[in-house]
Design an enzyme around this catalytic site. Structure first.
Site, PDB file in Angstrom:
ATOM      1  N   GLU A  30      12.473   2.597  14.163  1.00 21.56           N
ATOM      2  CA  GLU A  30      11.475   3.609  13.780  1.00 21.56           C
ATOM      3  C   GLU A  30      10.332   3.524  14.772  1.00 21.56           C
ATOM      4  OE1 GLU A  30       9.828   2.766   9.920  1.00 21.56           O
ATOM      5  OE2 GLU A  30       9.769   0.613  10.276  1.00 21.56           O
ATOM      6  N   LYS A  62       6.335  -1.591   2.126  1.00 22.76           N
ATOM      7  CA  LYS A  62       5.108  -1.080   2.742  1.00 22.76           C
ATOM      8  C   LYS A  62       3.991  -2.095   2.511  1.00 22.76           C
ATOM      9  CE  LYS A  62       2.955   3.499   3.356  1.00 22.76           C
ATOM     10  NZ  LYS A  62       3.433   3.703   4.743  1.00 22.76           N
ATOM     11  N   TYR A 114       0.843  -1.197   0.000  1.00 23.83           N
ATOM     12  CA  TYR A 114       0.000   0.000   0.000  1.00 23.83           C
ATOM     13  C   TYR A 114       0.874   1.241   0.000  1.00 23.83           C
ATOM     14  CZ  TYR A 114       0.861   0.904   5.004  1.00 23.83           C
ATOM     15  OH  TYR A 114       1.446   1.205   6.216  1.00 23.83           O
ATOM     16  N   LEU A 147      10.875   1.620   7.256  1.00 21.51           N
ATOM     17  CA  LEU A 147      10.233   2.103   6.041  1.00 21.51           C
ATOM     18  C   LEU A 147      10.849   3.439   5.666  1.00 21.51           C
ATOM     19  CD1 LEU A 147       7.872   1.607   4.014  1.00 21.51           C
ATOM     20  CD2 LEU A 147       6.570   3.211   5.425  1.00 21.51           C
TER      21      LEU A 147
END
Length: 286
Positions: free
Chosen positions: A176, A144, A30, A200
């Site tokens: 993250e 993702k 996505y 990401l």
């Protein structure tokens, strides 16, 4: 209005077969694209990241960049609000349940729009709370992927603790957030974790680093230790929908003096200026 497999229709009328591999396996990727004044923000960079994700799961991109742009324009035009965020969802398609890639399956493509709300001014003034947790996700966090259960559970840990985000630690280093990238300010230097398979590559992350370089803000891209996180002067979270926000409490302890710092104030001002300048020159979608 949404887009689903060639049709533009109300979301209430959208249907996906139960044998879609996104439903069965979470086999898909996505992308989220912010829209300001009906103009997609950093569209080329978002489509490049989408291509990276598709390459990562060995799924051929079903559309050219021009086709994507045209579909996004129609979804933006079909929804109210000048500021929106677009959600693109691509799966490997419908096939008999089998782990192996199906032959000849047509990818499922779904696009929807939601209102994009600016971070509340009160939170920007006070900052938000975060907690830490062990990063127990898979080792291809640069993709993702729609299979987000680990992120969901890690983010829920923050919600249960009355916090906004969970800062993830792996083998003594920060990776993250559960749904964001994290920056650390230590001794006046902006620290960013390196892009690799453990995080990401955020579009807002890139903008922050570009702004820091342009303003000659001391900055280092390197591994950041848990100790540096816990003793930081400032912590910042970034994402396409939250932009830049200050973390002022971590594991129920103040970050620095417990107030948004000077680095946040500078980067937030630079980001807003950059956003306005970039959107001013972008074509409007009416």
């Amino acid at each position: 209005m949404i887009y689903l497999n060639g049709d533009f229709l109300p979301i209430e009328e959208a249907r996906v077969p139960v044998l879609d591999r996104g439903f069965i396996f979470g086999d898909g990727v996505y992308e989220v694209i912010p829209v300001y004044s009906r103009k997609p923000f950093r569209l080329a960079e978002h489509l490049l990241r989408l291509q990276h994700s598709l390459d990562g799961i060995r799924l051929q991109n079903p559309h050219s960049n021009g086709e994507w742009s045209g579909m996004l324009e129609q979804v933006i035009a079909g929804n109210e609000g000048d500021d929106q965020y677009l959600y693109l969802h691509i799966t490997r398609g419908v096939a008999r349940r089998d782990h192996a890639f199906p032959k000849g399956a047509t990818p499922t493509v779904f696009i929807m729009s939601n209102p994009l709300l600016a971070p509340p001014s009160g939170l920007l003034a006070t900052g938000v709370a975060a907690i830490t947790a062990s990063d127990n996700r898979w080792l291809r966090c640069d993709i993702k992927a729609i299979s987000l259960l680990p992120n969901v559970l890690l983010r829920q840990m923050a919600i249960d603790a009355g916090a906004m985000e969970t800062v993830l630690l792996r083998e003594g280093f920060m990776t993250e957030g559960a749904a964001s990238n994290i920056f650390v300010v230590k001794d006046g230097v902006l620290l960013a974790p390196p892009k690799n398979h453990l995080m990401l590559p955020g579009i807002t992350y890139d903008v922050v680093l570009e702004l820091a370089a342009a303003e000659k803000i001391p900055c280092e891209v390197r591994e950041i230790s848990e100790y540096e996180v816990r003793t930081a002067q400032e912590l910042l979270l970034t994402s396409s929908t939250k932009e830049i926000m200050p973390i002022t409490r971590l594991d129920d302890k103040p970050v620095g003096d417990g107030k948004p710092g000077t680095m946040f104030a500078l980067l937030h001002r630079l980001y807003q200026s950059y956003k306005q300048t970039t959107m001013r020159g972008a074509p409007s979608i009416s």
